[in-house]
Design a protein around this motif. Structure first.
Motif, PDB file in Angstrom:
ATOM      1  N   GLN A   1       0.818  -1.211   0.000  1.00 57.29           N
ATOM      2  CA  GLN A   1       0.000   0.000   0.000  1.00 57.29           C
ATOM      3  C   GLN A   1       0.853   1.263   0.000  1.00 57.29           C
ATOM      4  O   GLN A   1       0.471   2.283  -0.604  1.00 57.29           O
ATOM      5  CB  GLN A   1      -0.945  -0.003   1.202  1.00 57.29           C
ATOM      6  N   LYS A   2       1.990   1.217   0.632  1.00 58.01           N
ATOM      7  CA  LYS A   2       2.849   2.404   0.699  1.00 58.01           C
ATOM      8  C   LYS A   2       3.477   2.734  -0.654  1.00 58.01           C
ATOM      9  O   LYS A   2       4.049   3.814  -0.822  1.00 58.01           O
ATOM     10  CB  LYS A   2       3.923   2.209   1.756  1.00 58.01           C
ATOM     11  N   ARG A   3       3.349   1.840  -1.629  1.00 57.53           N
ATOM     12  CA  ARG A   3       3.834   2.123  -2.980  1.00 57.53           C
ATOM     13  C   ARG A   3       3.006   3.224  -3.651  1.00 57.53           C
ATOM     14  O   ARG A   3       3.479   3.873  -4.592  1.00 57.53           O
ATOM     15  CB  ARG A   3       3.803   0.855  -3.846  1.00 57.53           C
ATOM     16  N   TYR A   4       1.745   3.402  -3.207  1.00 60.26           N
ATOM     17  CA  TYR A   4       0.864   4.355  -3.882  1.00 60.26           C
ATOM     18  C   TYR A   4      -0.006   5.181  -2.954  1.00 60.26           C
ATOM     19  O   TYR A   4      -0.540   6.223  -3.372  1.00 60.26           O
ATOM     20  CB  TYR A   4      -0.061   3.612  -4.847  1.00 60.26           C
ATOM     21  N   MET A   5      -0.181   4.764  -1.712  1.00 62.65           N
ATOM     22  CA  MET A   5      -1.147   5.425  -0.835  1.00 62.65           C
ATOM     23  C   MET A   5      -0.554   6.697  -0.239  1.00 62.65           C
ATOM     24  O   MET A   5       0.560   6.702   0.267  1.00 62.65           O
ATOM     25  CB  MET A   5      -1.599   4.465   0.274  1.00 62.65           C
ATOM     26  N   PHE A   6      -1.330   7.779  -0.328  1.00 58.41           N
ATOM     27  CA  PHE A   6      -0.889   9.089   0.161  1.00 58.41           C
ATOM     28  C   PHE A   6      -1.799   9.516   1.303  1.00 58.41           C
ATOM     29  O   PHE A   6      -3.027   9.464   1.182  1.00 58.41           O
ATOM     30  CB  PHE A   6      -0.931  10.117  -0.970  1.00 58.41           C
ATOM     31  N   PRO A   7      -1.228   9.941   2.437  1.00 63.63           N
ATOM     32  CA  PRO A   7      -2.051  10.297   3.600  1.00 63.63           C
ATOM     33  C   PRO A   7      -2.863  11.563   3.371  1.00 63.63           C
ATOM     34  O   PRO A   7      -2.480  12.435   2.575  1.00 63.63           O
ATOM     35  CB  PRO A   7      -1.016  10.493   4.708  1.00 63.63           C
ATOM     36  N   VAL A   8      -3.979  11.670   4.064  1.00 66.26           N
ATOM     37  CA  VAL A   8      -4.839  12.850   3.971  1.00 66.26           C
ATOM     38  C   VAL A   8      -4.893  13.549   5.322  1.00 66.26           C
ATOM     39  O   VAL A   8      -4.808  12.914   6.373  1.00 66.26           O
ATOM     40  CB  VAL A   8      -6.268  12.480   3.512  1.00 66.26           C
ATOM     41  N   GLU A   9      -5.035  14.856   5.261  1.00 66.47           N
ATOM     42  CA  GLU A   9      -5.200  15.650   6.486  1.00 66.47           C
ATOM     43  C   GLU A   9      -6.673  15.998   6.622  1.00 66.47           C
ATOM     44  O   GLU A   9      -7.231  16.693   5.774  1.00 66.47           O
ATOM     45  CB  GLU A   9      -4.348  16.917   6.439  1.00 66.47           C
ATOM     46  N   VAL A  10      -7.302  15.506   7.671  1.00 67.63           N
ATOM     47  CA  VAL A  10      -8.748  15.652   7.821  1.00 67.63           C
ATOM     48  C   VAL A  10      -9.090  16.477   9.053  1.00 67.63           C
ATOM     49  O   VAL A  10      -8.284  16.625   9.979  1.00 67.63           O
ATOM     50  CB  VAL A  10      -9.435  14.266   7.922  1.00 67.63           C
ATOM     51  N   THR A  11     -10.303  16.990   9.032  1.00 67.43           N
ATOM     52  CA  THR A  11     -10.795  17.817  10.128  1.00 67.43           C
ATOM     53  C   THR A  11     -11.279  16.958  11.288  1.00 67.43           C
ATOM     54  O   THR A  11     -12.031  16.000  11.093  1.00 67.43           O
ATOM     55  CB  THR A  11     -11.946  18.703   9.642  1.00 67.43           C
ATOM     56  N   VAL A  12     -10.848  17.310  12.475  1.00 72.66           N
ATOM     57  CA  VAL A  12     -11.354  16.684  13.695  1.00 72.66           C
ATOM     58  C   VAL A  12     -12.341  17.632  14.375  1.00 72.66           C
ATOM     59  O   VAL A  12     -13.416  17.240  14.825  1.00 72.66           O
ATOM     60  CB  VAL A  12     -10.198  16.329  14.658  1.00 72.66           C
ATOM     61  N   SER A  13     -11.967  18.902  14.467  1.00 74.11           N
ATOM     62  CA  SER A  13     -12.816  19.947  15.045  1.00 74.11           C
ATOM     63  C   SER A  13     -12.423  21.265  14.391  1.00 74.11           C
ATOM     64  O   SER A  13     -11.566  21.303  13.491  1.00 74.11           O
ATOM     65  CB  SER A  13     -12.616  20.029  16.566  1.00 74.11           C
ATOM     66  N   ARG A  14     -13.011  22.352  14.825  1.00 70.86           N
ATOM     67  CA  ARG A  14     -12.692  23.649  14.238  1.00 70.86           C
ATOM     68  C   ARG A  14     -11.223  24.017  14.411  1.00 70.86           C
ATOM     69  O   ARG A  14     -10.659  24.772  13.623  1.00 70.86           O
ATOM     70  CB  ARG A  14     -13.574  24.728  14.866  1.00 70.86           C
ATOM     71  N   LYS A  15     -10.607  23.481  15.437  1.00 67.57           N
ATOM     72  CA  LYS A  15      -9.224  23.854  15.734  1.00 67.57           C
ATOM     73  C   LYS A  15      -8.234  22.709  15.559  1.00 67.57           C
ATOM     74  O   LYS A  15      -7.042  22.901  15.760  1.00 67.57           O
ATOM     75  CB  LYS A  15      -9.128  24.378  17.173  1.00 67.57           C
ATOM     76  N   GLU A  16      -8.719  21.542  15.176  1.00 67.70           N
ATOM     77  CA  GLU A  16      -7.829  20.379  15.153  1.00 67.70           C
ATOM     78  C   GLU A  16      -7.984  19.582  13.865  1.00 67.70           C
ATOM     79  O   GLU A  16      -9.095  19.375  13.374  1.00 67.70           O
ATOM     80  CB  GLU A  16      -8.124  19.471  16.357  1.00 67.70           C
ATOM     81  N   THR A  17      -6.865  19.145  13.323  1.00 66.27           N
ATOM     82  CA  THR A  17      -6.849  18.218  12.193  1.00 66.27           C
ATOM     83  C   THR A  17      -5.980  17.022  12.566  1.00 66.27           C
ATOM     84  O   THR A  17      -5.255  17.053  13.561  1.00 66.27           O
ATOM     85  CB  THR A  17      -6.282  18.877  10.920  1.00 66.27           C
TER      86      THR A  17
END
Length: 399
Positions: free
Chosen positions: A200-216
């Motif tokens: 999976q690490k050959r192609y998978m790219f991490p995403v930055e997602v919302t947890v709350s208004r102040k946190e990802t």
């Protein structure tokens, strides 16, 4: 038609992890998340999309806020505010259609380098209200984009699971065959997790997602996969339709995610590739519409068309990937192409890691490319069904 000029750079693609709906990606608009993830991915590659990309194909199936501006908005978010694009919506065939359309544009010379961005969020899908002035008391018409369309095809009134059961009954597939193949699919997925998710690490790219208004937070791997699935556990589940072979264990689950694929000329692909000695050429495309309410059969017909157009057979493929919202899809593809069902969907499939609509087949395509590279190159076939009893297939040559 056989393509001769459309290529994908090696590593000129990514897929995010897939998260089961109402999971970590539920708070973010899919277009925003896909655009921002693409921007981070381009930066990681040292690519300025505003200078390299000519056109954006945004694939999306589940409407999001401000989807009206579609591809143009996505281009701005990914760091290419000066380029145009178009939005493509074709349910589970959205990725196949996007890559095909981009390949056609490159083939005829209208575009040198296109970017296919597939995004979807089944979580918190739209609940649309349509005016109905002729209704009693002016009562509105309402639609749940996800649940209503899974429940019934407006052309037939039948749900998607019924199409799978129709195919299973027609071809004599048994509950035992279904459960046994599901276990094979989970074991194949576990191979992708081996050695700290090396595949999976050959192609998978991490995403930055919302947890709350102040946190990802950063999501690096799939969420919501039922890794503890066993044959014994599957046998205990009741079929969803009386007399049928499908349980909750032998069908996919809704998910969220995004994926991106560059389609360009042979020369530009070499320039953008991490290894110019690994050419990836789009070869053929096939499409089909099966009998009403026999959706899982459509990929068989689409695959036959794609193969016949280039004089190839299923046995010539080094990797085959099939979008399998139901295990009947894999059973009927194996029968229709005369191949063992265990011989394809190596490293997993959408039945296991989920189905975020537009990005689903994009991830399958990317995995097929990486599998072919591991095997030293060859032809790959990627196929899947879609709403309206349709199917689409792409064939690529790797190496």
């Amino acid at each position: 038609m056989q393509f001769t000029k459309a290529f994908i750079p090696y590593k000129g693609y990514y897929s995010s992890p897939f998260c089961k709906w109402q999971g970590s990606m539920q708070h973010d608009n899919a277009i925003e998340l896909g655009g921002k993830t693409s921007k981070r991915w381009f930066e990681s590659k040292g690519i300025n999309p505003n200078e390299v990309i000519d056109y954006v194909y945004l694939g999306i199936t589940v409407g999001q806020h401000r989807v009206f501006h579609g591809a143009q908005w996505a281009a701005v978010l990914m760091g290419a505010p000066d380029i145009p694009g178009m939005t493509i919506m074709q349910a589970c065939s959205t990725a196949t259609t996007s890559v095909f359309t981009a390949s056609m544009a490159v083939e005829v010379g209208n575009v040198e380098t296109a970017y296919c961005l597939m995004v979807d969020r089944t979580s918190n899908g739209p609940h649309t209200i349509w005016p109905n002035p002729l209704g009693p008391g002016g009562e509105v018409i309402s639609e749940n984009w996800n649940m209503d369309n899974m429940k019934a095809d407006p052309a037939t009134g039948l749900g998607m699971i019924m199409t799978a059961e129709n195919v299973a009954r027609e071809h004599g597939f048994t509950r035992e065959q279904a459960d046994e193949l599901v276990v094979v699919r989970y074991n194949q997925y576990k191979e992708a997790l081996a050695n700290d998710r090396e595949f999976q690490k050959r192609y998978m790219f991490p995403v930055e997602v919302t947890v709350s208004r102040k946190e990802t937070k950063i999501v690096e791997e799939d969420e919501g996969v039922f890794l503890d699935t066993t044959l014994e556990g599957l046998k205990k589940l009741k079929p969803q339709i009386e007399g049928g072979i499908h349980t909750f264990g032998s069908q996919t689950h809704p998910a969220d995610g995004n994926a991106g694929i560059i389609v360009t000329t042979k020369e530009k692909a070499k320039e953008l590739s991490e290894d110019p000695n690994i050419p990836i050429q789009v070869i053929s495309y096939g499409f089909a519409r099966a009998r009403k309410a026999f959706m899982p059969e459509a990929p068989v017909y689409a695959s036959r068309m794609a193969l016949e157009r280039v004089g190839l057979k299923a046995k010539d493929m080094v990797a085959i990937k099939c979008h399998d919202p139901f295990i009947a899809n894999d059973l009927v593809l194996a029968k229709g192409l005369e191949i063992p069902p265990e011989s394809f969907n190596n490293y997993g499939s959408s039945l296991v890691y989920g189905h975020p609509q537009a990005p689903t087949v994009a991830r399958l395509l990317i995995e097929a490319i990486e599998e072919a590279v591991i095997k030293g190159g060859g032809y790959v076939l990627v196929t899947g069904c879609a709403a309206g009893d349709t199917g689409a297939t792409l064939i690529l040559k790797v190496g």
